[in-house]
Design a protein around this motif. Structure first.
Motif, PDB file in Angstrom:
ATOM      1  N   VAL A  50       0.696  -1.204  -0.100  1.00 53.42           N
ATOM      2  CA  VAL A  50       0.186  -0.043   0.004  1.00 53.42           C
ATOM      3  C   VAL A  50       0.814   1.214   0.127  1.00 53.42           C
ATOM      4  O   VAL A  50       0.705   2.103  -0.745  1.00 53.42           O
ATOM      5  N   THR A  53       2.333   1.894  -3.676  1.00 51.07           N
ATOM      6  CA  THR A  53       1.429   2.260  -4.388  1.00 51.07           C
ATOM      7  C   THR A  53       1.063   3.778  -4.249  1.00 51.07           C
ATOM      8  O   THR A  53       1.220   4.619  -5.016  1.00 51.07           O
ATOM      9  N   LEU A  54       0.811   4.058  -3.036  1.00 51.90           N
ATOM     10  CA  LEU A  54       0.609   5.463  -2.695  1.00 51.90           C
ATOM     11  C   LEU A  54       1.770   6.330  -3.202  1.00 51.90           C
ATOM     12  O   LEU A  54       1.768   7.506  -3.679  1.00 51.90           O
ATOM     13  N   ALA A  57       1.912   6.827  -6.913  1.00 55.01           N
ATOM     14  CA  ALA A  57       0.691   7.393  -7.250  1.00 55.01           C
ATOM     15  C   ALA A  57       1.127   8.981  -6.901  1.00 55.01           C
ATOM     16  O   ALA A  57       0.648   9.725  -7.785  1.00 55.01           O
ATOM     17  N   PHE A  58       1.572   9.470  -5.731  1.00 57.18           N
ATOM     18  CA  PHE A  58       1.587  10.678  -5.627  1.00 57.18           C
ATOM     19  C   PHE A  58       2.969  11.276  -6.192  1.00 57.18           C
ATOM     20  O   PHE A  58       2.839  12.606  -6.794  1.00 57.18           O
TER      21      PHE A  58
END
Length: 81
Positions: A50, A53-54, A57-58
Motif C-alpha cells: 500500500v 502504491t501511494l 501515485a503521488f
C-alpha cells in the motif's frame, strides 16, 4: 534423567546439554506451529505494498501537476522552473 556419578562432570554436562537441546527444539516447534506470526508478516507485506502504491501515485501526480503549472507559466509569459 540419569543420576550423575560422583566425580563425573561429563555426565552432568551431557544431561544439561540434552535438556537445552530439548528446550530449543520445543521452542522452535512452537514457533513453527504458531500462525499468529504469519498474520503479522502478511500485514507487514500488505502495508508495504500500500505504501509503495501511494508513493508511486503521488510521485506521478506531482509530475503531472508540475507539467500543468509550467504550461500555465509559459502561457502567461513567465519562465518555468
Amino acid at each position: 534423567m540419569q543420576t550423575p556419578l560422583p566425580g563425573k562432570k561429563n555426565n552432568v554436562l551431557s544431561e544439561v546439554s540434552e535438556m537445552n537441546l530439548q528446550t530449543i527444539k520445543t521452542s522452535v516447534m512452537k514457533f513453527v506451529e504458531d500462525e499468529n506470526g504469519l498474520t503479522v508478516v502478511e500485514y507487514a507485506i500488505a502495508g508495504g505494498l500500500v505504501a509503495a502504491t501511494l508513493i508511486t501515485a503521488f510521485t506521478n501526480l506531482g509530475a503531472a501537476v508540475k507539467v500543468k503549472i509550467n504550461a500555465l507559466i509559459t502561457a502567461l509569459g513567465g519562465t518555468t522552473a
